[in-house]
Scaffold this motif. Sequence first.
Motif, short mmCIF file in Angstrom:
data_model
loop_
_atom_site.label_atom_id
_atom_site.label_comp_id
_atom_site.label_asym_id
_atom_site.label_seq_id
_atom_site.Cartn_x
_atom_site.Cartn_y
_atom_site.Cartn_z
N ILE A 27 -9.68 4.75 4.69
CA ILE A 27 -9.86 3.32 4.42
C ILE A 27 -8.84 2.49 5.19
O ILE A 27 -9.17 1.47 5.80
CB ILE A 27 -9.76 3.05 2.90
CG1 ILE A 27 -10.96 3.65 2.17
CG2 ILE A 27 -9.67 1.55 2.62
CD1 ILE A 27 -10.84 3.64 0.66
N VAL A 28 -7.57 2.94 5.17
CA VAL A 28 -6.52 2.23 5.91
C VAL A 28 -6.82 2.23 7.40
O VAL A 28 -6.66 1.21 8.09
CB VAL A 28 -5.15 2.87 5.63
CG1 VAL A 28 -4.09 2.28 6.56
CG2 VAL A 28 -4.74 2.66 4.18
N PHE A 35 -8.13 7.54 1.14
CA PHE A 35 -7.24 6.39 1.25
C PHE A 35 -6.81 6.20 2.70
O PHE A 35 -6.82 5.08 3.22
CB PHE A 35 -6.03 6.60 0.35
CG PHE A 35 -5.14 5.39 0.24
CD1 PHE A 35 -5.51 4.31 -0.54
CD2 PHE A 35 -3.93 5.33 0.91
CE1 PHE A 35 -4.71 3.19 -0.65
CE2 PHE A 35 -3.11 4.23 0.82
CZ PHE A 35 -3.50 3.14 0.04
N SER A 36 -6.44 7.30 3.37
CA SER A 36 -6.04 7.22 4.78
C SER A 36 -7.19 6.72 5.64
O SER A 36 -6.99 5.92 6.57
CB SER A 36 -5.58 8.59 5.28
OG SER A 36 -4.39 8.98 4.64
N LEU A 78 1.95 1.90 -3.51
CA LEU A 78 0.89 1.98 -4.50
C LEU A 78 0.99 3.22 -5.38
O LEU A 78 0.72 3.17 -6.58
CB LEU A 78 -0.46 1.92 -3.80
CG LEU A 78 -1.66 1.50 -4.64
CD1 LEU A 78 -1.40 0.17 -5.33
CD2 LEU A 78 -2.90 1.40 -3.76
N ARG A 79 1.36 4.35 -4.79
CA ARG A 79 1.46 5.57 -5.57
C ARG A 79 2.83 5.72 -6.22
O ARG A 79 2.95 6.01 -7.40
CB ARG A 79 1.16 6.80 -4.71
CG ARG A 79 1.13 8.10 -5.51
CD ARG A 79 0.60 9.24 -4.70
NE ARG A 79 1.40 9.47 -3.51
CZ ARG A 79 1.12 10.42 -2.63
NH1 ARG A 79 0.05 11.18 -2.81
NH2 ARG A 79 1.88 10.60 -1.57
N LEU A 99 -8.55 12.35 -2.44
CA LEU A 99 -8.19 10.94 -2.63
C LEU A 99 -7.26 10.46 -1.51
O LEU A 99 -7.40 9.33 -1.02
CB LEU A 99 -7.54 10.74 -3.99
CG LEU A 99 -8.49 10.79 -5.20
CD1 LEU A 99 -7.69 10.62 -6.49
CD2 LEU A 99 -9.57 9.71 -5.09
N SER A 100 -6.31 11.29 -1.12
CA SER A 100 -5.39 10.92 -0.05
C SER A 100 -6.13 10.76 1.27
O SER A 100 -5.87 9.83 2.05
CB SER A 100 -4.29 11.98 0.10
OG SER A 100 -3.49 12.03 -1.05
N LEU A 102 0.83 -1.21 0.00
CA LEU A 102 0.00 0.00 0.00
C LEU A 102 0.86 1.26 0.00
O LEU A 102 0.50 2.27 -0.62
CB LEU A 102 -0.94 0.00 1.22
CG LEU A 102 -2.06 -1.04 1.18
CD1 LEU A 102 -2.87 -1.00 2.47
CD2 LEU A 102 -2.98 -0.81 -0.02
N GLY A 137 -2.85 11.47 4.35
CA GLY A 137 -4.03 12.25 3.98
C GLY A 137 -4.10 13.56 4.72
O GLY A 137 -4.48 14.59 4.14
N LEU A 145 0.61 5.75 6.15
CA LEU A 145 -0.61 5.65 5.36
C LEU A 145 -1.77 6.43 5.99
O LEU A 145 -2.59 7.03 5.28
CB LEU A 145 -1.00 4.18 5.19
CG LEU A 145 -0.05 3.35 4.32
CD1 LEU A 145 -0.33 1.86 4.48
CD2 LEU A 145 -0.16 3.76 2.85
#
Length: 201
Positions: A155-156, A152-153, A93-94, A148-149, A90, A141, A137
């Motif tokens: 979700i993690v 994503f943060s 990923l970027r 998006l960041s 993860l 964000g 992670l």
Amino acid sequence: MSSQDEMKGIAQEIQAQVLILGTFVGVMWVLELIDIPLGGTRGFCNGLNQFGIFPRQLSGLRGILFAPFLHGGFGHLIANTIPFVTLGWLVMLRRTIDFFWVTAIAMFVGGMGTWLLGAPGCHIGASGVIFGYLGYLIARGYFERKLLSLLFSLIVLVMYGGLLWGILPVRIGISWEGHLFGFLGGVVAAKLLATPRRSYN
């Protein structure tokens, strides 16, 4: 660039990520196999684990580099392998290069914090780096302030937030100091590697 070239580039990137993660995990497993005849599986401070972090001992500083690759038996190693691969990927990923920066910063901050303030004894295992990935992670964000960041943060945090109990001294024999300072190392990495949202006049 054509879509075929883009797909080829993505495939090469994934292959590189698999190779990197496989190499790190492979080193951990090979070292654990070597450690069996040396007695490392009989206790955390035996065999190769003597190269772990020993707080406030000068020789223990070498553990900042070596401790993440050393484990106190295959149970310990198996428990760390899956989250290392999952969270490590993860992080990649970027940008794949982020993995190396986050790993290095988490190792240094986590290792130094453990060496300075950790409980006496031998501190080993990849969990400090794993918590570094988690800290990175989650904090990325916040520092980037991009939708998006932030998503994503979030979700993690939802998926792996339960690991955060590991930064508290709730279990005997677990290096919560390594977890805590590794996590803080990940936050530092998020701050240093963040790409803030641009503002336009």
